[in-house]
Motif scaffolding. Sequence first.
Motif, PDB file in Angstrom:
ATOM      1  N   ASN A  66     -13.856  -0.410  -4.185  1.00  0.00           N
ATOM      2  CA  ASN A  66     -14.831   0.027  -3.170  1.00  0.00           C
ATOM      3  C   ASN A  66     -14.590  -0.732  -1.865  1.00  0.00           C
ATOM      4  N   THR A  67     -13.562  -0.346  -1.153  1.00  0.00           N
ATOM      5  CA  THR A  67     -13.186  -1.038   0.078  1.00  0.00           C
ATOM      6  C   THR A  67     -12.725  -0.025   1.118  1.00  0.00           C
ATOM      7  N   LYS A  68     -12.782  -0.428   2.378  1.00  0.00           N
ATOM      8  CA  LYS A  68     -12.264   0.385   3.470  1.00  0.00           C
ATOM      9  C   LYS A  68     -11.070  -0.288   4.143  1.00  0.00           C
ATOM     10  N   ASP A  69     -10.685  -1.474   3.684  1.00  0.00           N
ATOM     11  CA  ASP A  69      -9.586  -2.201   4.285  1.00  0.00           C
ATOM     12  C   ASP A  69      -8.269  -1.540   3.914  1.00  0.00           C
ATOM     13  N   LYS A  94      -6.288  -1.391   0.229  1.00  0.00           N
ATOM     14  CA  LYS A  94      -6.023  -0.126  -0.449  1.00  0.00           C
ATOM     15  C   LYS A  94      -4.545   0.004  -0.832  1.00  0.00           C
ATOM     16  N   SER A 109     -10.361  10.327   1.360  1.00  0.00           N
ATOM     17  CA  SER A 109     -10.989   9.526   2.419  1.00  0.00           C
ATOM     18  C   SER A 109     -10.154   9.492   3.693  1.00  0.00           C
TER      19      SER A 109
END
Length: 1510
Positions: free
Chosen positions: A691-694, A698, A739
């Motif tokens: 659960n990351t946006k980095d 990823k 995403s």
Amino acid sequence: MDATIDKDLSVQEQIYSALCYVGETEPEEILNACDEYLRRHQKLAYPHRIIILKAMETVVVNNLSRLDKSTAKVVIFLASNEMTKSKEVVYDWQEAASDVLVAVGRRFINKVMEEVLSKFQPGILPHYFILQTFANLSMSNVFGMVPFLNSILGTMLPMLGLAKQDTMKCVFCSALQHFSESIQEYLANLDKAPDPTVRKDTFSNEIFSAYEVLFYSWLQSREAKLRLAVVEALGPMSHLMPSDRLEEQLPRLIPGILALYKKQTEAFYVSKSLCQILEASVNIGSRTLDTQLDSLLSTLHPQICAPLDSSVPLLVKNHNEVLRCFTVLACSFPDRVLGFLLPKLESSNERTRVGTLAPPQQPRYLVKRAVVQVISAMAHHGYLEQAGGETMIEFIVRQCALPTDPQPRKQTLEADDLTSDQVRNISINTLFLISTTVDRMNDVLWPYLLEFVTPAQFTNALAPLCKSLLHLATKRQGEGEDAFLISYDTNANLPSPYALTARLLVVASWPYLGDGRGAAALRLLNGLQPNIHPALSQLWNKKIPDLVEHSVLIHPPLNQLNSYSSFPSEKVCLIPTWGFLWMGSAASRRRQHSQSLCFERAQGLASCFGICAVNHLDETLAKLEDFVRSDIIRKSAGLFSLFKDRSDTEVEKVKSALILCYGSVAVHAPRELVLARIEADILRNIFQYFNTKDLMLKLCLIRSICMIGQAIYNSAQSTAFNFARKVELVAQMMDFIKSEPADSLRTPIRQRAMVSCMYLVYPCCGLSFPGGWGSTTLYPDTVSALKDLLKCVLQKELTPRGLQSMFEHLCPWITSTKEHERERAVELSATLLEFYRGKLNVTTVVPFYNLGVLMALFSPRCSDSLPSIRQRAVDCVYSLLYIQMCYEGFAHDHKDEMVEKLKTLKQGLENPDYTVLFHTCYNIVIAKRFPPDQLMSLLLAMFEGLTDPDKNCSRAAAVMINSLLKERGGVLLEKVPEIIGLTHSKLQGLDEEHVRKAAQQTVYILACQHQTAVVSSLLGSPLPFDSHSCTMWRSLATEPTLTSPVLELLVEKVNRDVPYKENKSFLLGSSCERIATTLPLAATCALHEIMSAPESGPAVLELYPHLFVTLLLRVSCSVGVQLPKNLQSRERRSIGPSTSLEPCSCAVETLKAMLARGGSEEVARSVGNAGGWELMRSAERHHDGIALLARAMAKHAAPRLFPIVKALIPMLNSVYDGQRVTTTAFFAELLSSNVVNDLILLESMMDNMTGRQRDSCTAVRQLALRGLGNIAVGSPEKARKHGAQLLASMIDGMDDKDDPKNLVALEAMSSLSKLLGHMEERDVHSVLLHIAIRIRPFFDSERHELRKSSITLFGNLTKFSSGNSEDVFFEQILNGLVTLLLHLQDPKPEVIKACKFALRMCGPVMGCDGLCDMFQNHLHEDRSLHYGEFMNHVCKHLMQNYPEMLNRLILTNLFYFKSNWAEIRAAAPMFIGETGSQPARRALSLLLKDPVAAVRVKTAETLGRLVRIV
């Protein structure tokens, strides 16, 4: 006069008119008759007495000079008695009697006064209308009445005290008012008066006595009506009062009148009376008026300021009266009136100012100038230093801010005419004058004037304000710092220093705008330096941006932004000024952030852990677990989380390195040990970081998952390993892909996630990550990854089913509206098909069952708008055909010559001719190589290609469909309904022109091969046909060789089935309803659609007679026929069908289309212009529409009638009444044309018409007679030849026993009228009397058609009355004469015309030249008839020439007193009135009770004439 009791107003008016009419001739007789009637009928109700009295008044007024004294005396006595008979006031009745007296009094004033004064006795309260009569007489006959007024006043004054009721008081006031007005008029015209010695003093004392009662007693009443009556009387009375008494009463009179304004009274009457009193006061030179002036002005001023509504007359009148009052006062007291009005101009209420200006009409700018001058004078005398002085200063500033005039006004001669600019200049000079020359004003103006600098409404005054302020600042600075510096705390209304600075800077942006206000603002800003900021002096000489340190400076400009809406140029400057200041502020400093990725360092660290795991797996995992639990990678939730930018970045880097370490451990760990650790130790810790946006994290997660997948695949126990979390990991990779932004490719996330999925699901390839971070090969790498993934998926199931499953997912992308999506999808498809072909290993011959679907998917793409797609689509077709040959048993290396030619096509795909390409693909590949068993699947799939968003591909699909059908459609008979249905569904889903044309071509090709099947399939379409079904029908009209048999087939289907079925309702006694059968209805609609296409013309011409007869009979069987219930609801829901589904309308429209397409456009247009098509739809007028059609055919299409008539003759014996009616109507109208004679059809048609006289249908018998009568028009020589036969048929028709409504008789009479002009006299003489007697009852028939036809026929019969038949027929004329005369007033115009014709024809036979001339000269059909005058002359001739027949005619006329028509009953009295018969007069009296007012009116009129005759 008895008829005056009639309740109808129009009858009463006629009675009144009749009495006046008689009175014009004999006024004295009618007046005496009225007198006698009213005396004899004392109990007659007063509404009826009013009519007689009004008639008497009119007669008196119009004949006053002709009356003798005796008659006048009778009238006066009667009117006096009528007026005073009832002691109670009955207004209308007694007013009418009073009006009679007033009318007579204009000449016989002495007689009238003698009578009225006899009822005006001293000490006895008179009747209300005695006084009213006096008042009206005084106005109508001034010179005759004034001499009586002195004695009347003497008698009346003592009676004032006896009046107790308000109504009596009101009439006394009215009398006094009119008396006073008439006296004034008399005195004003003494030179014309009979007694010039009369003076005002004669009446002064009596008037004053009356005044005292009215003013001191009656004016105090609570009844508003009485107060108004008193007020109205006091005005005229004041002119007659003694001068000294009036002067004495004014102190009480004027306040009393003014007090009435406060009460709920109509102000107009008060103002009018007040004006008269003021005029009377001025006339006597009153000195008391001076003392009342203030109260007068104070009371009148609100009246003049009141809102004025021009739609209310009394308000306008009151306004004018008040102005008159001001005028009267201003003439006597001009100074005081002006002194009162001027202060009112300063009121804040605009209405008050406008009202104040109304009396003197002063210009408003003149007033403003005067105010400014007054303020200037006050400043010099120190008044502005007192409280309120600031308000005076504000007024001057506002005048300085007045807008400039848009255009100069023309100079006028008026000295008081000022402009806005002039007032502004005066104000500017005044402001500068008092600020520079009046020293005592310094404390008032400084710093008060600063309040006007920032408000936008004072922008126009900034130039003089800045100048005055600069002068004041300079003077203050010279007086010392304490006098100059401003205390903003104690002056709360002043703008802040920052607001002042911002405002002046903005204004300074345009130095010369608005009288140089910008330059003045700069000078003022310089002068205000110490009051803005101590350091401003130095800053002013440098840069304005240095003021930014004072952050407060930023906000005032923002607050002022909306204030500059009316000054756009300065508003433009404000925005950059604020931005410039903001740029220099400390708050605008920016910090630079930089990020660097240490992917290589993390990868190196992970390699170290992997090397450790080779021999120390458990220890390595334990160390990693300890690191996971440490605080290094946990986020702080404390206060320092506010500064987390740097710490978060570092934490994400640590996590990325940790994830790579786990992946490296999995890859390098011993193969026999790694599977047990994958889910328990490695994935358990990795999953918590998904659960990351980095981005880096990823990528590290994806790489680690790939390593884990490789580790599992390389493990010795991989086949037996149950990877429980595989699905979860694949879903996580899919989430990563989703995403990413859909419209761009910025990161390698997609590519690496797909590789990861491949290793998780199909771990058959080595791990490879082409390109590094920021690689320029990102797109090719991503596409390559997708291809590899799909190849792996396809290899899992290398069968036609697997291939089909793959392309089910790719199909939406292959047909996408976006070119780049289609290009990628086709590229993938070509790669997959090549891969499939290369991997295919067929051991047994099996069918490639989905070849048709795939071929339909790719072959249209050969014409895609993008060249690269076209080339790869050819590759797809190439691969598909070789795959098919592999399944057929050919070797992998087999080369087919025709398939290989596809490669040569690719060279010309850059700029191809699409049509050539379509047919080339078909001829080379599909037609020759496509297996027959998949032809239908190919067609069905190709139909789906019609919806392709690329129009080129959609057209290609259409071309291929039609080419296939043309080449191999002969074997598809059983599939025709399915193909037709599919074609219809595609037309519904698409609205493209090329698709519509392709669908039409499809239907046409199928119909050429399977005509019956196509027609049957199309007829099975739901009714009403939608627009797409209509398009398919019209496609059958493109070729005459196809259209003709299709039309014949449809005509057969129309005629084969019964046109309708009769359903009887379950209710007993109800009629049957006819329900249309579906097949003939559908076939009729189909015929309409085909014949609406222009291409169907040749086929329609070929089948013209057959089509015309079929459709004409179809129309006849559709009249009154209803749709089935299911079709009724369906038609209501249908949207825009080409034709109405209503059976008759559908048949009519189809017939109309057939005529238009068959070259008979003039026929269709002629029928349409006459409204024939609408008539055909009507059950009652259907035959009229058919007649119009027949007439148009005879005129415009005569050569086509012969086969049509031959085909229609058998239909005269049809079992359907409708067909017999239609055929008979068609023939009947044709007989009115000579064309049937030319076509040698007359004899047979006449025989058939004669035979139809025994038909069971009344309409057929009627139309047959019409046709026989039309022979006189079409072939008059044949009418003479067959006269006896035709006459016999007409007489049989008039004697028809099965004709309860006389329709057949009506037709027989009409037709006989046409035939009589062409018959021999010998044939008519024998039946003349029989016909005359037979038609006589129809003269008074309820049906106007029968009246018209019978009367017209009677007129035509007179042509045959000579010779032996003359006397007999003359008797018939006398029997019908009264009837014909009365029916000249028939309610139907056509009957009136018939009567005029018959009377003109009868005139010569009657033997009276005068009567004959009357008929010939006055009874023109196109002229109106003055019936009363005409009957007057006719009756005179009848009495002179036929006296012995008079009683007989009168008795006949009396019969019509009971006629059903009011018009006839109204005409009948006029005939009797002219004869003067005594029995007739008795009948007339009974007719006065007729329920219709018009009849009673005519009867009253006739009675008036009878009186004159007698």
